[in-house]
Structures are given as C-alpha cells and as structure tokens.
Design an enzyme around this catalytic site. Structure first.
Site, PDB file in Angstrom:
ATOM      1  N   GLU A  53       5.779  -3.724   4.761  1.00 25.72           N
ATOM      2  CA  GLU A  53       6.404  -2.820   5.719  1.00 25.72           C
ATOM      3  C   GLU A  53       7.163  -3.652   6.743  1.00 25.72           C
ATOM      4  O   GLU A  53       6.604  -4.617   7.256  1.00 25.72           O
ATOM      5  CB  GLU A  53       5.377  -1.942   6.438  1.00 25.72           C
ATOM      6  CG  GLU A  53       6.067  -0.854   7.263  1.00 25.72           C
ATOM      7  CD  GLU A  53       5.062   0.094   7.948  1.00 25.72           C
ATOM      8  OE1 GLU A  53       3.850  -0.049   7.743  1.00 25.72           O
ATOM      9  OE2 GLU A  53       5.525   0.969   8.682  1.00 25.72           O
TER      10      GLU A  53
ATOM     11  N   GLU B 200      -5.931   1.879  10.537  1.00 26.80           N
ATOM     12  CA  GLU B 200      -5.421   1.586   9.186  1.00 26.80           C
ATOM     13  C   GLU B 200      -6.075   2.499   8.159  1.00 26.80           C
ATOM     14  O   GLU B 200      -5.415   2.985   7.239  1.00 26.80           O
ATOM     15  CB  GLU B 200      -5.633   0.119   8.811  1.00 26.80           C
ATOM     16  CG  GLU B 200      -5.073  -0.901   9.799  1.00 26.80           C
ATOM     17  CD  GLU B 200      -3.637  -0.663  10.232  1.00 26.80           C
ATOM     18  OE1 GLU B 200      -2.868  -0.097   9.439  1.00 26.80           O
ATOM     19  OE2 GLU B 200      -3.290  -1.031  11.372  1.00 26.80           O
TER      20      GLU B 200
ATOM     21  N   MET C  34      -2.279  -3.934   8.314  1.00 26.59           N
ATOM     22  CA  MET C  34      -1.360  -3.145   7.486  1.00 26.59           C
ATOM     23  C   MET C  34      -2.139  -2.279   6.508  1.00 26.59           C
ATOM     24  O   MET C  34      -3.049  -2.737   5.830  1.00 26.59           O
ATOM     25  CB  MET C  34      -0.407  -4.104   6.757  1.00 26.59           C
ATOM     26  CG  MET C  34       0.561  -3.417   5.826  1.00 26.59           C
ATOM     27  SD  MET C  34       1.706  -2.339   6.745  1.00 26.59           S
ATOM     28  CE  MET C  34       2.020  -1.088   5.498  1.00 26.59           C
ATOM     29  N   GLU C  35      -1.706  -1.016   6.432  1.00 25.56           N
ATOM     30  CA  GLU C  35      -2.457   0.034   5.731  1.00 25.56           C
ATOM     31  C   GLU C  35      -2.171   0.143   4.236  1.00 25.56           C
ATOM     32  O   GLU C  35      -2.330   1.230   3.666  1.00 25.56           O
ATOM     33  CB  GLU C  35      -2.139   1.372   6.405  1.00 25.56           C
ATOM     34  CG  GLU C  35      -0.699   1.901   6.177  1.00 25.56           C
ATOM     35  CD  GLU C  35       0.274   1.606   7.305  1.00 25.56           C
ATOM     36  OE1 GLU C  35       0.044   0.628   8.053  1.00 25.56           O
ATOM     37  OE2 GLU C  35       1.281   2.340   7.431  1.00 25.56           O
ATOM     38  N   ASN C  36      -1.767  -0.929   3.546  1.00 25.32           N
ATOM     39  CA  ASN C  36      -1.479  -0.858   2.110  1.00 25.32           C
ATOM     40  C   ASN C  36      -2.536  -0.038   1.372  1.00 25.32           C
ATOM     41  O   ASN C  36      -3.724  -0.173   1.639  1.00 25.32           O
ATOM     42  CB  ASN C  36      -1.477  -2.269   1.519  1.00 25.32           C
ATOM     43  CG  ASN C  36      -0.765  -3.248   2.403  1.00 25.32           C
ATOM     44  OD1 ASN C  36       0.410  -3.096   2.664  1.00 25.32           O
ATOM     45  ND2 ASN C  36      -1.491  -4.232   2.925  1.00 25.32           N
TER      46      ASN C  36
ATOM     47  N   GLU D  42       2.999   6.882  12.680  1.00 32.08           N
ATOM     48  CA  GLU D  42       2.386   6.003  13.682  1.00 32.08           C
ATOM     49  C   GLU D  42       1.874   6.764  14.906  1.00 32.08           C
ATOM     50  O   GLU D  42       0.764   6.538  15.364  1.00 32.08           O
ATOM     51  CB  GLU D  42       3.354   4.893  14.085  1.00 32.08           C
ATOM     52  CG  GLU D  42       3.687   3.917  12.945  1.00 32.08           C
ATOM     53  CD  GLU D  42       2.469   3.269  12.301  1.00 32.08           C
ATOM     54  OE1 GLU D  42       1.356   3.346  12.862  1.00 32.08           O
ATOM     55  OE2 GLU D  42       2.615   2.688  11.202  1.00 32.08           O
TER      56      GLU D  42
END
Ligand code: B3K
Ligand code: ZN
Length: 879
Positions: A125, A302, A267-269, A324
């Site tokens: 991202e 996350e 990061m929310e992968n 967000e």
C-alpha cells in the site's frame, strides 16, 4: 524534478479498460536477485474503446519475457516504459505470463519486496505491488491471488503469503517452496509475502460460529517472549468485533510478522499483517505503558481492517478515509472499551489538535476525501485518519449506537467484496436510518477546522436561556468559500447554584428531554432557546468533543473553574482546565513580549491544587488534567507563533506550579508508587500521575532531580525508567549524562529501546541539543536507512523539539533540510514525513519565515527530488 509531476484528480476517475481476474504468482528468491513469474487472467471491460490497450503498472523491474496465451508477444505489440507496460491488441480474455527480475536487496524505499535484516518482506500500500509484478495496481481491481514462494531452506525456512497454506515441499540444492491461496478477492495493495528465519508464537481463537482460527505472531528468534501482549490484544480485538459489530474472522489462519525496517506502523495485508516491531514486541522492562496501549490499538486497527478495508475496500485512493477514518474510529472505540473511556477520548483529542488542526490550517490542508494529489503516500494524513475518524464518530453521535450499527450492517450487506466510495458509506447510513445526510456530506468536501463561537443569555424573569451559535469554516488552498457544516453538539446546562445538569426543554417542546442531548447546528448563525430554566446556567458544549471544531464560548475564568469542578462530562471538565491554562499562558506570552512580568494568578494555582489533591478522582484522569497544553497547542492559538515566548511562558508556569505546590506534589509522588511490575489500568494511571509530577519537581530544583535519579536507578518497568530519563536528559547536570550512559550500556543490544534513548536526547531542553543530535548520528546504533531511527532521532528533533528546531539562527532548519535531501534518494516516504514541519513556515515571525523558506527552496532545487518531497515543498511555497 526534471519535469512537473502529474496531478491525479478525483474528478478524473474512470473504470479501468481491463481487469485482472486472477493472478498466480511465482516468486523465486535468490541471493542478489528475485525472479517473479506472474500469470494474469485478464478480462476486457465491455465498455472499453475498440483499440484500448492493456496498461499494466510496473516499476523497477527488468522484463525477462512476456507471453500471451502461451505465445511470446512480438516486440511491436508492447512497450515498456519506466512506470508501465502497454500491450496492444489484447482480446476480451487473455492469459498473460510475465517474468521479471527484481532486486529486493537494493530496495531502500521499503516499498514492494525488500529486505529487513536477513528477512524478505513486502509493503504494497499504496502502490508498491507494481515494484513486484506488472499489474493493474489500483484498488478497484479485486483479484484472486495464489502465491508460490521458492527460496533457500536454510536462510529462509519460513515462507508466508496471504490466505491459507495449500502446499509445500523440498527442491534440489537446499531449496524449498510453499504455496498459499487466498480465497477472497483483493486489490494488490493487500498482497504480502514474507520469507526468512522467523520464530512463530502460536495461539488460537474460536469464532462466534465455532470455527477455530490459528493465530501466529512471527518474530526474530529470541523475541518470542515479547509477544504476549500483542497476542492478547489480537484475541480481544477478534472478540470485540464479533460482539460490537457482528464481524467474524474469515480465514483459517491469521498471521502477524514483526519487522525492524518499516515505513509506518503496520499493514493490514489479508491474513498476513506486517508490523513495525515497535508495535508488537513488549515486556514491562522494555516497553512503556504508552507502548502497551499503542500495541493494543494498532493490533486492533489492522485486525479491524479485515472488514473495513479488505472485505469492503476503496474504489480509488481519494476514498482512503472510507477505510482509514472508519477503522480509526473502530480502534478508538475498542480501546475506550478496554480501558478508561474518557481518558482515551482526551488522548485522541490531544492527538487531533496536535497534528490535524495544524495540518488543516496550513498549505497541505485537504478535505477528508481529497480532490487531488501528486503522491498518494503524502495523503496518509491526520486529516484522512483522525479527522476521518471524527466524521465517522459524528454519524455515531447523530444516529446513536443502534442506528450506526444498522448502517454498518447495510454497508456490509450491500458492498461485501466491492471497491466503493465514501458516498456509498454515507448512503448506507442514510438508508438504514431513513435520514437525509445531504449537509453532513460537507465534512468530506470541505477542508479547514470550523470555528464556532457560542454566547448565552439567561432571562431570570422568563426562566429562559438562549444560546446563540455561530460557525465559520476558514478558507483553505483551493477552497476560498465555505458552507456551514452540520455540527452535532452534545450539550448540557449546568446550574450555577445547584451545580447539577438542568432539564433541557427547547421552546416549543412539551417536556424536557433529559439533561444531556445532541443539538444539530446547521446554520451559520443559529439560536436555541431553552424554557423552564430555573437558575442561571453555565453551558457545557460539544461534550465529549462531539464535533471537530475550535470553540470559543466566551467563558470567564470563573466559568472555566466552575466547569472544571462541576461538569458532569468528564471530557469537558478536562477541556475547561486546558482552556484555563491555555488562556493564562497566552496572557503570559503577551506580557513577556510587551516587556512585562509573566504573572500567574493565585486562582489558577488553587484550581490546579484542587485537581491535584482530589483523591476521589482517578489518577489517570488527574494526570491528563494536570498536563499543560503543549507548546504546539499554544502556537495554534496565535496568529504568529512566538516560539521563544511560548517556551518561556510554559516553563515559567511549570516552575511556579512546582514551587508553590512542592509539598503536595512530593507527597502524591510518593503515594502513587506502584510496587513491582503491575500492568493493570489503576497501576498505569498511578504511574502516569506520578511521572507527570516527577516532571514538575525535577524541573524545579536539586531535590526533584535527585528524585528522578533515584527513580531511574530503582525503576522496575520501562515507563518509570524513561520518565526519569526524560527529566535527567533535560538537565545539564552530570547526573543526566550518567543516566544516559547507564541506559545505553544496558540497552544498546535492543534496537527498540535504543530508539527511546535517541528520542529523549533529541527532545531534550538542553541548549546544546542540536550538536548532540548531530553527534548521535555517528552512533553505531543509528542508521539513516532504518525509519524507526530516523523518526526517533531526526523526527523527534524536527517535530518534538520546538526550541531546538526553531533556533533563531536557522541551524535546526539547515540540519533537518540536509537530512531530508540525503534521505530522499533512499526513502522518499520517510524523507517527506521528516520534511513536513517546514510546511508551516508562514506561521512564524519574519526572520524565521525567511530562514524556513530558504531551506524549502534549497530542498526544491535538489537534483532528482522525489514526487513525495516535491509535493510538500511546492505546495508549501504556493499555499
Ligand atoms: N494502511 C496502512 C498504511 C499504508 C501507508 C502507505 N503509505 C496502515 C493502516 O492504516 O492501517
Ligand atoms: Zn489503517
């Protein structure tokens, strides 16, 4: 910049001509190079022009071959440009196979596939996937991913990607492979891959519907003992999302990997969150109470993205706040439920005022849903995140918890698996509740913090109270004219005699509607008349900070002192104290600049004493109430920020309070001692109050400094150690250097603790801080390549040391600008963040303006400048 970079506009959105329906990735990691083979199932959009080419985003990759439906594509049918590949004559359905070579070892931007220590990891991202494979790298392309990773088994025993593991095996030459399949469609920004020597900490979670989910936190071997808090936070988040929003986790496994080099927090992968190690690892002797709270909040954030961001994602990057703002609101509510609600709210509002209000008043001001950008990474801002969360909170305030939940349910029912817009969210809230939120939409459109004034008039004979509210939204770049915003105003009227909340009956209503209600302010100027008001009230407005505005309510010092003591809303009790302190300090600044003495009213000291010694009040709240507004907060209230005056006034007030209240402060300091290692809420609250008082006392005299030294030596938890070290680090006494040396000796092997050591010195009030910061850059623990180090030393100096950064001779500006230029060629995102404080240059006096402007111009002229820094520099000079 050799050429002017392109401006991307929201109004220009068009659906893509093609989409990638499925991608099968094969990533062959070798020493020095990685070979990526991507097989893309491409589908043409029936509406595309007949000759529309297929445009794939791609950057910093070397093409090895390109095949379509099994055949080499002849060179005349495609062209490779620095940022894309354009392929002509692609049919409605095609299978493209693209092999490229990339160099994660050389990737210092930390975007795409890169190395952190000995481990390979990714950050995609916003637009990092295009550095891994040619792809339609925009969030409205939701594809099915399968990933096969191949690597050396000894150096990379652990191979992870999104989704569920579906196979693994050994290969010749000591190599092995693993295959992952993600059953959920996702945009490429949620892709992740990790390969390296990692130790798993294992747990599991049974979902509301009875499915068992494996939980894994992967860390560098040796750190397994620091994952307990993160794991507990994860399980609490999973339960909370089920209970509050009915949202269950959807894969068989949820993984978190902690890495040392990371551009932001986490990061929310999908199924494989990658975290800055700072927000995972914690033990009481290495992490502070604040670190613990941040870990809980970020793990939750996350995790919550799994639904708000991943299952329902953004159509384009202008909609970033859709995921967000909403997810920040969700993590704030989670933390409020896990801890003390009003203290959490106070902390969040402090954060909003410290970062978002200045942004909204400067050259980078933009709406929650921006209209244009040059570099999207510059728009991961306090406005999109924190103001965005306030916007979501206002829906919650206007519709109530139940109405909000109905809106959320409808939003998921309609949009699961889709890439949508902020408008879609608003419509779901409207439709689920049968309301019209037309005016509310202005919160997405207009930048700038509304200024609200309130004036009240009590008619004792008629027993009426009339409250008149006026609002203006200030002009911001590109938006000279504004419309009034819809402000949900939670309020009460506190009886000046009874000291109790009075019944609230508006003129025209049959009966009072409680003592605490939400009024909708919709006009530029609007009056509300309350009837049956038996005594003169003091109004308590925007309770709980129910709208992100700057309020001027015309209170006298007596009114504020009254509200501090009697408001039933804890937030507004805090707010009244802050307003009183802010007013006093601004008066002191004015006195100083007029050559008069800086006087501290006895009444202020008395009010402060009452809060300090009120044993009926929770220590955590007292700590918030007794912490003076920051220098940055005060600067926001001045037309021209008087850096030296603000510092002198605040320091003077701190000394006067400590001098006048030394006995009380000392007694309470000792009374708040916490035995041993306790991490519960009450212990955290006591430490917060105790360490706040230590700050006052240590700044006063040798007794206070001795307290700090004793605390430093006996501290059993990092919170107490750091708090003492901050005091010692501010002092030029030899005790300061002794403590810093001892801390270094004990912790130099722990990178995260060393970050604290750097920050404390960077934010020190010592006059020689700049030269010490320069020397610290030579410390073996420092590296310009590691974002945490840059933030803890250089970022802390630029954004957290007002007198150091704004030194009148401009040395602080020159130093940071030099570092921005040096950093930009390595890591533009981190350089751009470090540069951001320069954007506020117009707020300072003429001499500082000239110095700041010269540095911005120097940065702008640097050869090969990134889009990131260019955007901040050029908008700063224009705005
Ligand atoms: N979504 C990421 C932030 C990505 C930043 C890219 N420059 C973390 C978060 O907000 O949860
Ligand atoms: Zn987020």
């Amino acid at each position: 910049m050799p050429t002017e970079p392109t401006v991307i506009r929201r109004a220009d959105y068009t659906p893509p001509d093609y989409r990638v329906d499925r991608i099968d990735l094969h990533v062959d990691i070798r020493d020095g190079e990685t070979i990526v083979t991507a097989t893309l199932a491409v589908v043409g959009n029936p509406d595309r022009a007949a000759n529309a080419p297929l445009v794939l985003d791609g950057q910093d990759q070397t093409l090895i071959y390109l095949k379509m439906d099994g055949e080499d594509v002849p060179p005349c049918r495609y062209v490779v440009q620095p940022e894309r590949m354009v392929v002509e004559e692609v049919p409605d359905r095609a299978l493209l196979e693209i092999r490229t070579r990339i160099h994660p070892e050389k990737n210092t931007a930390l975007e795409g596939l890169y190395k952190s220590g000995s481990m390979y990891c990714t950050q995609c991202e916003a637009e990092g996937f295009r550095r891994i494979a040619y792809f339609i790298d925009r969030p409205d392309n939701m594809a099915l991913f399968t990933t096969t990773i191949e690597a050396d088994k000894a150096s990379c025993p652990v191979l992870l990607s999104n989704g569920n593991p579906v196979g693994e095996g050994d290969l010749p030459d000591g190599r092995h492979w693993a295959k992952w399949e993600d059953p959920f469609r996702k945009p490429a920004y949620l892709f992740a891959l990790v390969a390296g020597q990692l130790a798993p900490v294992k747990d599991s979670f049974v979902t509301a519907s009875g499915r068992t989910v494996d939980l894994r936190i992967y860390v560098e071997p040796g750190n397994e003992d620091k994952c307990g808090h993160a794991m507990e936070s994860l399980k609490k988040s999973m339960r909370w999302d089920e209970e509050v929003f009915g949202l269950e986790y959807d894969l068989d496994i949820f993984m978190i990997v902690a890495v040392g080099d990371f551009n932001m927090g986490a990061m929310e992968n999908k199924g494989l969150n990658v975290f800055n190690a700072k927000y995972v690892l914690a033990k009481p002797d290495t992490a502070t109470d604040t670190d613990y709270q941040l870990i809980e909040g970020i793990i939750a954030h996350e995790y919550f993205h799994n639904w708000t961001g991943n299952r329902v994602t953004c159509r384009d990057w202008f909609q970033l706040s859709l995921k967000e703002g909403l997810t920040v609101f969700r993590d704030q509510e989670f933390s409020a439920d896990m801890n003390a609600r009003s203290v959490k709210r106070i902390q969040d509002v402090r954060g909003l005022r410290a970062a978002q209000f200045p942004e909204d008043a400067g050259p980078m001001a933009h709406p929650v849903r921006p209209d244009s950008y040059i570099e999207i990474n510059n728009f991961y801002t306090a406005t999109v995140y924190e103001k965005g969360a306030e916007v979501v909170r206002m829906y919650h305030t206007l519709l109530g918890a139940e109405g909000f939940r109905k809106g959320m349910d409808l939003y998921f029912q309609r949009h699961d698996g889709q890439a949508v817009t902020c408008e879609d969210f608003c419509v779901a809230m409207e439709d689920a509740n049968g309301v019209d939120l037309t005016q509310f939409r202005r919160w997405y459109e207009q930048a700038g913090t509304p200024h609200v004034t309130a004036r009240g008039h009590y008619d004792a004979a008629a027993k009426t109270y009339t409250l008149t509210i006026e609002q203006t939204v200030p002009p911001t770049p590109g938006q000279p004219e504004k419309q009034p915003a819809l402000l949900p105003m939670a309020m009460g009227l506190v009886g000046s005699v009874s000291k109790a909340d009075l019944p609230l009956q508006l003129d025209g209503e049959n009966a009072a509607q409680g003592t605490d209600r939400v009024l909708r302010v919709t006009e530029t100027r609007q009056s509300f008349t309350f009837v049956g008001v038996e005594e003169a009230p003091i109004p308590s407005l925007f309770r709980g900070f129910s709208a992100p505005v700057k309020l001027e309510a015309g209170y006298s010092a007596d009114d504020l002192t009254f509200l501090m003591a009697n408001d039933s809303d804890e937030f507004n009790r805090w707010e009244a104290g802050q307003a009183l302190a802010r007013r006093l300090m601004l008066d002191m600044v004015a006195a100083r600049s007029a050559g008069r003495e800086m006087a501290v009213a006895d009444s202020f000291v008395d009010a402060f004493r009452r809060v300090l010694t009120d044993e009926g009040v929770d220590p955590a709240f007292r700590a918030q109430a007794l912490a003076l507004p920051s220098e940055g907060d005060l600067g926001e209230s001045m037309a021209t920020i008087d850096v030296d005056g603000i510092h002198a006034a605040r320091e003077h007030l701190r000394r006067v309070l400590a001098e006048r209240l030394k006995p009380e402060m000392t007694t309470i300091y000792h009374a708040m001692a916490v035995r041993g290692v306790q991490l519960d809420g009450p212990a955290i609250g006591k430490r917060a109050l105790r360490n706040l008082l230590l700050g006052y006392l240590a700044g006063l005299d040798a007794d206070g400094l001795a307290l700090a030294e004793a605390q430093f030596q006996s501290a059993q938890v990092m919170t107490d150690s750091v708090a003492a070290l901050v005091c010692l680090g501010d002092s030029t006494d030899a005790a300061g250097d002794r403590a810093l040396a001892a801390f270094h000796e004990r912790w130099r092997g722990n990178a995260l603790v060393m970050d604290k050591w750097f920050s404390i010195q960077a934010m020190s009030k010592r006059p020689d801080t700049l030269s010490r910061v320069k020397a610290l850059m030579g410390d073996p623990a420092f590296s310009l390549k590691n974002p945490n180090k840059v933030r803890s030393l250089l970022g802390a100096f630029a954004a957290g040391n007002p007198t150091g950064f704004h030194a009148a001779d401009g040395a602080g500006y020159r130093f940071i600008a030099d570092q921005v230029i040096a950093l930009d060629s390595m890591n533009p995102q981190v350089a751009s963040r470090l540069f951001s404080p320069f954007a506020r240059w117009r707020r300072f006096d003429a001499a500082r303006q000239a110095l700041l402007k010269a540095e911005i111009e120097r940065v702008l002229a640097a050869p090969g400048l990134s889009k990131d820094v260019y955007e901040i520099a050029s908008k700063s000079l224009a705005g």
